[in-house]
Write an enzyme that holds these catalytic residues in place. Structure first.
Site, PDB file in Angstrom:
ATOM      1  N   ARG A  54      -8.613  -0.424   4.204  1.00  0.00           N
ATOM      2  CA  ARG A  54      -7.707   0.562   3.612  1.00  0.00           C
ATOM      3  C   ARG A  54      -6.361  -0.070   3.285  1.00  0.00           C
ATOM      4  O   ARG A  54      -5.644   0.449   2.419  1.00  0.00           O
ATOM      5  CB  ARG A  54      -7.463   1.736   4.570  1.00  0.00           C
ATOM      6  CG  ARG A  54      -8.647   2.660   4.734  1.00  0.00           C
ATOM      7  CD  ARG A  54      -8.256   3.893   5.523  1.00  0.00           C
ATOM      8  NE  ARG A  54      -6.911   4.309   5.190  1.00  0.00           N
ATOM      9  CZ  ARG A  54      -5.952   4.605   6.069  1.00  0.00           C
ATOM     10  NH1 ARG A  54      -6.203   4.556   7.358  1.00  0.00           N
ATOM     11  NH2 ARG A  54      -4.754   4.941   5.683  1.00  0.00           N
ATOM     12  N   LYS A  85       0.835  -1.203   0.000  1.00  0.00           N
ATOM     13  CA  LYS A  85       0.000   0.000   0.000  1.00  0.00           C
ATOM     14  C   LYS A  85       0.870   1.254   0.000  1.00  0.00           C
ATOM     15  O   LYS A  85       0.649   2.174  -0.783  1.00  0.00           O
ATOM     16  CB  LYS A  85      -0.896   0.005   1.246  1.00  0.00           C
ATOM     17  CG  LYS A  85      -1.612   1.329   1.472  1.00  0.00           C
ATOM     18  CD  LYS A  85      -2.457   1.325   2.713  1.00  0.00           C
ATOM     19  CE  LYS A  85      -1.763   1.782   3.970  1.00  0.00           C
ATOM     20  NZ  LYS A  85      -1.499   3.228   4.081  1.00  0.00           N
ATOM     21  N   ASN A  86       1.868   1.278   0.881  1.00  0.00           N
ATOM     22  CA  ASN A  86       2.639   2.512   1.049  1.00  0.00           C
ATOM     23  C   ASN A  86       3.595   2.787  -0.103  1.00  0.00           C
ATOM     24  O   ASN A  86       4.200   3.858  -0.157  1.00  0.00           O
ATOM     25  CB  ASN A  86       3.405   2.491   2.376  1.00  0.00           C
ATOM     26  CG  ASN A  86       2.471   2.737   3.555  1.00  0.00           C
ATOM     27  OD1 ASN A  86       1.285   3.011   3.377  1.00  0.00           O
ATOM     28  ND2 ASN A  86       3.008   2.633   4.761  1.00  0.00           N
ATOM     29  N   ASP A  88       4.463   0.629  12.046  1.00  0.00           N
ATOM     30  CA  ASP A  88       3.300  -0.054  11.466  1.00  0.00           C
ATOM     31  C   ASP A  88       3.194  -1.523  11.892  1.00  0.00           C
ATOM     32  O   ASP A  88       2.224  -2.203  11.550  1.00  0.00           O
ATOM     33  CB  ASP A  88       3.338   0.037   9.931  1.00  0.00           C
ATOM     34  CG  ASP A  88       2.937   1.420   9.433  1.00  0.00           C
ATOM     35  OD1 ASP A  88       2.489   2.256  10.238  1.00  0.00           O
ATOM     36  OD2 ASP A  88       3.077   1.672   8.219  1.00  0.00           O
ATOM     37  N   ARG A 116      -0.070  14.443  13.229  1.00  0.00           N
ATOM     38  CA  ARG A 116       0.414  14.217  11.881  1.00  0.00           C
ATOM     39  C   ARG A 116       0.416  15.475  11.009  1.00  0.00           C
ATOM     40  O   ARG A 116      -0.327  15.577  10.025  1.00  0.00           O
ATOM     41  CB  ARG A 116      -0.375  13.089  11.216  1.00  0.00           C
ATOM     42  CG  ARG A 116      -0.275  11.806  12.007  1.00  0.00           C
ATOM     43  CD  ARG A 116      -0.884  10.633  11.312  1.00  0.00           C
ATOM     44  NE  ARG A 116       0.001  10.050  10.325  1.00  0.00           N
ATOM     45  CZ  ARG A 116      -0.231   8.898   9.722  1.00  0.00           C
ATOM     46  NH1 ARG A 116      -1.324   8.236   9.986  1.00  0.00           N
ATOM     47  NH2 ARG A 116       0.611   8.410   8.848  1.00  0.00           N
ATOM     48  N   CYS A 163      -5.691   8.012   9.280  1.00  0.00           N
ATOM     49  CA  CYS A 163      -5.648   7.354  10.586  1.00  0.00           C
ATOM     50  C   CYS A 163      -5.560   8.382  11.713  1.00  0.00           C
ATOM     51  O   CYS A 163      -4.797   9.346  11.636  1.00  0.00           O
ATOM     52  CB  CYS A 163      -4.420   6.459  10.671  1.00  0.00           C
ATOM     53  SG  CYS A 163      -4.631   4.876   9.901  1.00  0.00           S
ATOM     54  N   ARG A 210      -5.024  10.159   4.325  1.00  0.00           N
ATOM     55  CA  ARG A 210      -3.987  11.124   4.620  1.00  0.00           C
ATOM     56  C   ARG A 210      -2.939  11.199   3.518  1.00  0.00           C
ATOM     57  O   ARG A 210      -2.398  12.274   3.223  1.00  0.00           O
ATOM     58  CB  ARG A 210      -3.317  10.714   5.936  1.00  0.00           C
ATOM     59  CG  ARG A 210      -2.315  11.692   6.415  1.00  0.00           C
ATOM     60  CD  ARG A 210      -1.462  11.157   7.517  1.00  0.00           C
ATOM     61  NE  ARG A 210      -0.117  11.660   7.342  1.00  0.00           N
ATOM     62  CZ  ARG A 210       0.247  12.894   7.619  1.00  0.00           C
ATOM     63  NH1 ARG A 210      -0.606  13.738   8.111  1.00  0.00           N
ATOM     64  NH2 ARG A 210       1.478  13.294   7.392  1.00  0.00           N
ATOM     65  N   ILE A 268       7.409   7.139  17.121  1.00  0.00           N
ATOM     66  CA  ILE A 268       7.083   7.873  15.884  1.00  0.00           C
ATOM     67  C   ILE A 268       5.803   8.692  16.037  1.00  0.00           C
ATOM     68  O   ILE A 268       5.762   9.869  15.684  1.00  0.00           O
ATOM     69  CB  ILE A 268       6.934   6.905  14.675  1.00  0.00           C
ATOM     70  CG1 ILE A 268       8.135   5.967  14.567  1.00  0.00           C
ATOM     71  CG2 ILE A 268       6.703   7.688  13.380  1.00  0.00           C
ATOM     72  CD1 ILE A 268       9.405   6.602  14.109  1.00  0.00           C
TER      73      ILE A 268
HETATM   74  C1  UD1 Z   1       4.158   6.904   6.538  1.00  0.00           C
HETATM   75  C2  UD1 Z   1       3.328   5.680   6.274  1.00  0.00           C
HETATM   76  C3  UD1 Z   1       2.725   5.156   7.570  1.00  0.00           C
HETATM   77  C4  UD1 Z   1       3.834   4.950   8.623  1.00  0.00           C
HETATM   78  C5  UD1 Z   1       4.690   6.205   8.765  1.00  0.00           C
HETATM   79  C6  UD1 Z   1       5.898   5.996   9.662  1.00  0.00           C
HETATM   80  C7  UD1 Z   1       2.525   6.014   4.012  1.00  0.00           C
HETATM   81  C8  UD1 Z   1       1.385   6.301   3.118  1.00  0.00           C
HETATM   82  N1  UD1 Z   1       2.281   5.998   5.323  1.00  0.00           N
HETATM   83  O1  UD1 Z   1       3.277   7.894   7.056  1.00  0.00           O
HETATM   84  O2  UD1 Z   1       2.081   3.897   7.300  1.00  0.00           O
HETATM   85  O3  UD1 Z   1       3.237   4.665   9.866  1.00  0.00           O
HETATM   86  O4  UD1 Z   1       5.184   6.620   7.478  1.00  0.00           O
HETATM   87  O5  UD1 Z   1       6.681   4.958   9.173  1.00  0.00           O
HETATM   88  O6  UD1 Z   1       3.623   5.747   3.574  1.00  0.00           O
HETATM   89  N2  UD1 Z   1       5.846  14.706  10.837  1.00  0.00           N
HETATM   90  C9  UD1 Z   1       5.928  16.043  11.118  1.00  0.00           C
HETATM   91  N3  UD1 Z   1       5.754  16.921  10.074  1.00  0.00           N
HETATM   92  C10 UD1 Z   1       5.540  16.506   8.792  1.00  0.00           C
HETATM   93  C11 UD1 Z   1       5.470  15.128   8.527  1.00  0.00           C
HETATM   94  C12 UD1 Z   1       5.636  14.250   9.582  1.00  0.00           C
HETATM   95  O7  UD1 Z   1       6.139  16.451  12.258  1.00  0.00           O
HETATM   96  O8  UD1 Z   1       5.418  17.355   7.894  1.00  0.00           O
HETATM   97  C13 UD1 Z   1       6.015  13.739  11.948  1.00  0.00           C
HETATM   98  C14 UD1 Z   1       4.785  12.854  12.156  1.00  0.00           C
HETATM   99  O9  UD1 Z   1       3.834  13.503  12.962  1.00  0.00           O
HETATM  100  C15 UD1 Z   1       5.421  11.650  12.812  1.00  0.00           C
HETATM  101  C16 UD1 Z   1       6.783  11.539  12.115  1.00  0.00           C
HETATM  102  O10 UD1 Z   1       7.043  12.830  11.577  1.00  0.00           O
HETATM  103  O11 UD1 Z   1       5.617  11.882  14.170  1.00  0.00           O
HETATM  104  C17 UD1 Z   1       6.871  10.521  11.022  1.00  0.00           C
HETATM  105  O12 UD1 Z   1       5.773  10.676  10.141  1.00  0.00           O
HETATM  106  P1  UD1 Z   1       5.874  10.345   8.588  1.00  0.00           P
HETATM  107  O13 UD1 Z   1       7.063   9.514   8.311  1.00  0.00           O
HETATM  108  O14 UD1 Z   1       5.707  11.610   7.827  1.00  0.00           O
HETATM  109  O15 UD1 Z   1       4.578   9.478   8.388  1.00  0.00           O
HETATM  110  P2  UD1 Z   1       3.720   9.407   7.075  1.00  0.00           P
HETATM  111  O16 UD1 Z   1       4.610   9.667   5.914  1.00  0.00           O
HETATM  112  O17 UD1 Z   1       2.497  10.197   7.222  1.00  0.00           O
END
Ligand code: UD1
Length: 422
Positions: free
Chosen positions: A401, A22-23, A309, A121, A116, A92, A331
């Site tokens: 999902r 998925k990711n 995850d 986030r 989620c 998201r 995380i």
């Molecule tokens: C992706 C994955 C999700 C997984 C996560 C962490 C997809 C579609 N989803 O989510 O399944 O759980 O990586 O491995 O690939 N953060 C900020 N600012 C930002 C972006 C992120 O502070 O602009 C923080 C988030 O709140 C979190 C951390 O960074 O604490 C990591 O998040 P991130 O790696 O961005 O997660 P996703 O990419 O949303």
């Protein structure tokens, strides 16, 4: 709302064929917006989030056609730069439209994402990176609006240091940089296998990217990307979920079409928990018959650490282990919503800040439980499969999902699971 009714207690045993990730599928599908030529994607999992991506692509002027099992041809040119709230709120990852749209159209309007409920986030890192590449932003009416008008309509290369490791943040910036003018360097980049798959895809469209899989990715922008064919990488989280389901039920499983090297941190912990695991090419064999589950401490971390995850699913193992352990989530700040539900099933768990203290019990008991996010749902399904009696998991739309043919796959391993449609 659909529910799962699960009758627990059977040792899961047999073979399961792993789907595309998925990711990886989500960024790659949205990455097709970077070209107007045909892209053929295979091993695309049939998931609700994938359907949402297709809807987004259609709204933006592209078309798609299923041309074989899990294989799609995506055609046409992006004509709209708007990702509306109605779609974005359900997924998201729609934020992944921001980079490609800003690069291809010169501007974008993307609703702030939902998805989620596992913490705040934010998307500040995505925005900050695109600003380094010259884009300007306003936040209005719940929409992020980007523009490149003041720099002549095309992003330029930038030197970007990610303050925090972000998977979709890195992906958005890679996609944008692929069509920017000049060189972009992303420092402190995410190293997840799905980043590498996106880079492989972008390279086959003609992008110039090196360093993916490391914490420094360099992208030399090109004027145009072309069509290509690409097969989506295996889903390591789905693989890990079936390995843990078999393990918690003291069964045995063979995961086919997997990519074992992407699961090294998970396999290491499963071995510590006493599983016999063998890897042969794209197959992973796990045997847990007549073996006790040993408690194992887990701390989630960006790849190549233990994936957040897999945290919820692993907690079921620790809940059934012969001793005490800790699970620490680093995380996301609100990713223990499965804990109260597992406690309702008889688990001895206690939340202390970002750590859960787990004291293993011999059996879990069936109960009515509520799924709150994608991976929490997976942990409740696993718990239901090993619990005594019947478990009803409500709100399984979360599960749809991210897990392809979940009931079919669990039944093929001997599990008893029914979907009850309300
Ligand atoms: C992706 C994955 C999700 C997984 C996560 C962490 C997809 C579609 N989803 O989510 O399944 O759980 O990586 O491995 O690939 N953060 C900020 N600012 C930002 C972006 C992120 O502070 O602009 C923080 C988030 O709140 C979190 C951390 O960074 O604490 C990591 O998040 P991130 O790696 O961005 O997660 P996703 O990419 O949303």
């Amino acid at each position: 709302m659909d529910k799962f009714q699960i009758v627990g207690g059977k040792a899961l045993s047999g073979e399961v064929v792993i789907s595309g990730a998925k990711n990886a599928a989500l960024p790659i599908l949205l990455g097709t917006m970077l070209t107007s030529e045909d892209v053929v994607l295979s091993n695309v999992p049939q998931l609700r989030d994938v359907q949402t991506c297709f809807k987004l692509l259609t709204m933006m002027g592209k078309s798609y056609e299923c041309i074989g099992e899990n294989t799609y041809k995506i055609s046409g040119k992006v004509t709209s730069n708007v990702a509306p709230y109605d779609l974005v709120k359900t997924m998201r990852a729609s934020i992944l439209a921001l980079g490609p749209l800003t690069a291809f159209m010169g501007s974008a309007e993307v609703s702030l994402p939902g998805g989620c409920a596992i913490g705040a986030r934010p998307v500040d890192l995505h925005v900050k990176g695109l600003k380094e590449m010259g884009a300007e932003f306003v936040l209005e009416d719940g929409y992020i609006r980007s523009s490149t008008e003041s720099i002549g309509g095309r992003l330029h290369g930038g030197y970007i240091v990610m303050d925090k490791i972000s998977v979709t943040g890195t992906e958005n910036l890679m996609m944008a940089a692929a069509l920017a003018e000049g060189t972009t360097i992303i420092e402190n980049a995410a190293r997840e296998p799905e980043i590498v798959d996106l880079a492989v895809f972008l390279r086959s469209m003609g992008a110039n990217i090196v360093g993916d899989g490391s914490d420094k990715i360099t992208i030399v922008g090109v004027d145009k990307l072309h069509g290509c064919s690409h097969s989506i990488v295996a889903d390591r989280i789905e693989t890990g979920t079936y390995l843990i389901a078999a393990m918690a039920s003291h069964g045995q499983v063979v995961c086919r079409n997997a990519l074992p090297e992407t699961l090294d941190p998970v396999l290491a912990k499963l071995r510590k928990a006493n599983a016999t695991i063998e890897v042969d090419g794209t197959s992973i064999y796990l045997d847990m018959r007549d073996r006790e589950i040993l408690p194992v401490d887990i701390i989630t971390a960006p790849h190549p650490g233990f994936p957040t995850d897999m945290q919820a699913q692993f907690m079921v193992l620790n809940a059934l282990a012969s001793g005490s352990s800790t699970v620490t989530e680093t995380i996301f700040e609100n990713r223990f919503m499965h804990v109260p539900e597992l406690i309702r099933m008889g688990a001895h768990l206690s939340i202390q800040g970002n750590t859960v203290l787990c004291s293993g019990v011999e059996h879990l008991k069936g109960a009515q439980v509520m799924a709150t996010d994608l991976r929490a749902s997976a942990s409740l399904v696993i718990a239901g499969l090993v619990a005594e009696g019947t478990t009803v998991v409500d709100r399984i739309y979360h599960m749809d999902r991210g897990y392809e043919h979940i009931e079919r796959k669990i039944r093929s391993l001997g599990g008893t699971i029914e979907r009850i449609s309300a």
